[in-house]
Design an enzyme around this catalytic site. Structure first.
Site, PDB file in Angstrom:
ATOM      1  CE  LYS A 147       0.013   3.445   4.647  1.00 14.74           C
ATOM      2  NZ  LYS A 147       0.030   3.613   6.069  1.00 14.74           N
TER       3      LYS A 147
ATOM      4  N   GLY B 257       2.050   2.215  10.904  1.00 20.37           N
ATOM      5  CA  GLY B 257       2.955   3.351  10.757  1.00 20.37           C
ATOM      6  C   GLY B 257       3.625   3.798  12.045  1.00 20.37           C
TER       7      GLY B 257
ATOM      8  CB  SER C   7       4.977  -1.604  12.351  1.00 16.71           C
ATOM      9  OG  SER C   7       4.442  -0.323  12.575  1.00 16.71           O
TER      10      SER C   7
ATOM     11  CD  GLU D  52      -3.595  -2.675   7.466  1.00 16.06           C
ATOM     12  OE1 GLU D  52      -2.482  -2.907   7.021  1.00 16.06           O
ATOM     13  OE2 GLU D  52      -4.213  -1.623   7.242  1.00 16.06           O
TER      14      GLU D  52
ATOM     15  CG  ASN E  98      -1.751   1.218   1.362  1.00 12.88           C
ATOM     16  OD1 ASN E  98      -1.839   2.004   0.423  1.00 12.88           O
ATOM     17  ND2 ASN E  98      -2.391   1.399   2.506  1.00 12.88           N
TER      18      ASN E  98
ATOM     19  CG  HIS F 106      -5.881   1.839   5.284  1.00 11.51           C
ATOM     20  ND1 HIS F 106      -5.428   2.816   6.130  1.00 11.51           N
ATOM     21  CD2 HIS F 106      -4.841   0.982   5.097  1.00 11.51           C
ATOM     22  CE1 HIS F 106      -4.158   2.571   6.444  1.00 11.51           C
ATOM     23  NE2 HIS F 106      -3.782   1.458   5.831  1.00 11.51           N
TER      24      HIS F 106
ATOM     25  CD  GLU G  17      -2.902   5.537   6.700  1.00 12.72           C
ATOM     26  OE1 GLU G  17      -2.881   5.509   5.462  1.00 12.72           O
ATOM     27  OE2 GLU G  17      -1.972   5.089   7.410  1.00 12.72           O
TER      28      GLU G  17
END
Ligand code: PEP
Length: 254
Positions: free
Chosen positions: A11, A174, A213, A168, A9, A96, A98
């Site tokens: 991003k 991250g 991560s 996730e 991904n 996701h 985000e």
């Protein structure tokens, strides 16, 4: 045969120059891999066609990071699942954290997008996961169940046939703090068992990825777990050398 998916991904990262460097390196090495791992690359939308031209006819598949809730119409700035299919996309990431956080996407919006993707015979990579506070208050299973049930209620019992789920944990994305692989194994088992209550075929063939991560140093510990069927990788997927190392690890554990 067991097969892993290793998904990148990217991003909001990359340029024509960095992507072309990445793809040249990837293509020069990819033929030496066993093909036991399917690779998905989800670049920013503007680079999809460029990536597709390079990976077409390999075991690297094109992924999209998002779609609109509509297929066509007056929705300035958006891209639809139909358009994604047209340019060669096979997998679409949705849910996701985000997008949930920065674009206010709730379970209802996500389940609508899920239905659009499935109706076009594309493969959703549905991201689910809990926050740190939810984890600390032992709510992980309830949160996951709620996220999965939204999909089951809107698309039906067979929703997870030919679908990928990415577990996730939000606190691991991250942050450099990955989850413990043995705990992730238990959570993946929980996800599969929950889906099994609705449809055994979905559960038996379900691919559940871990994301949060992951890097070349910890990938093996995750991939060795029986119910971790691959990885969704953010920052470590931007460096071709590191991404290739993870693919090699995936091939070797199978
Ligand atoms: C992600 O954004 O899906 C992700 C897993 O990111 P990272 O690998 O950087 O934690």
């Amino acid at each position: 045969m067991k097969k892993n998916i290793i998904a990148a991904n990217w991003k909001l990262n990359g340029s024509i120059k960095t992507i072309s460097y990445f793809l040249t390196s990837l293509k020069s090495k990819i033929s030496s891999f066993s093909k036991k791992s399917a690779i998905v690359i989800a670049p920013p939308t503007v680079f999809l066609e460029r990536v597709y031209k390079e990976i077409n006819n390999t075991n690297v598949y094109l992924g999209a990071q998002n779609i609109d809730m509509n297929l066509t119409g007056a929705f300035t700035g958006e891209n639809s699942a139909l358009m994604m299919k047209d340019v060669g996309v096979k997998y679409i990431i949705l849910g996701h954290s985000e997008r949930r956080l920065f674009h206010n996407e709730n379970n209802e919006i996500i389940s609508k997008k899920f239905c659009l993707i499935k109706n076009l015979n594309l493969i959703p990579i549905l991201c689910i996961g809990e926050t740190e506070i939810e984890k600390k208050s032992n709510k992980t299973e309830n949160i996951l169940k709620k996220q999965l049930n939204f999909i089951l209620n809107s698309f039906g019992k067979k929703a997870f046939r030919n679908t990928v789920i990415a577990y996730e944990p939000i606190w691991a994305i991250g942050t450099g703090i990955s989850a413990d692989p043995k705990s992730v194994q238990l959570i993946h088992k929980f996800i599969k068992n929950h889906i099994k209550k609705y449809d055994t075929i979905s559960a038996e063939n379900l691919i559940v990825l871990y994301g949060g991560s992951v890097n070349a140093l910890n990938a093996e510990d995750f991939l060795k777990q029986p119910d971790i069927n691959g990885l969704l990788i953010g920052s470590a997927s931007l460096k071709c050398e590191e991404f290739l190392k993870i693919i090699k690890i995936s091939d070797n554990v199978l």
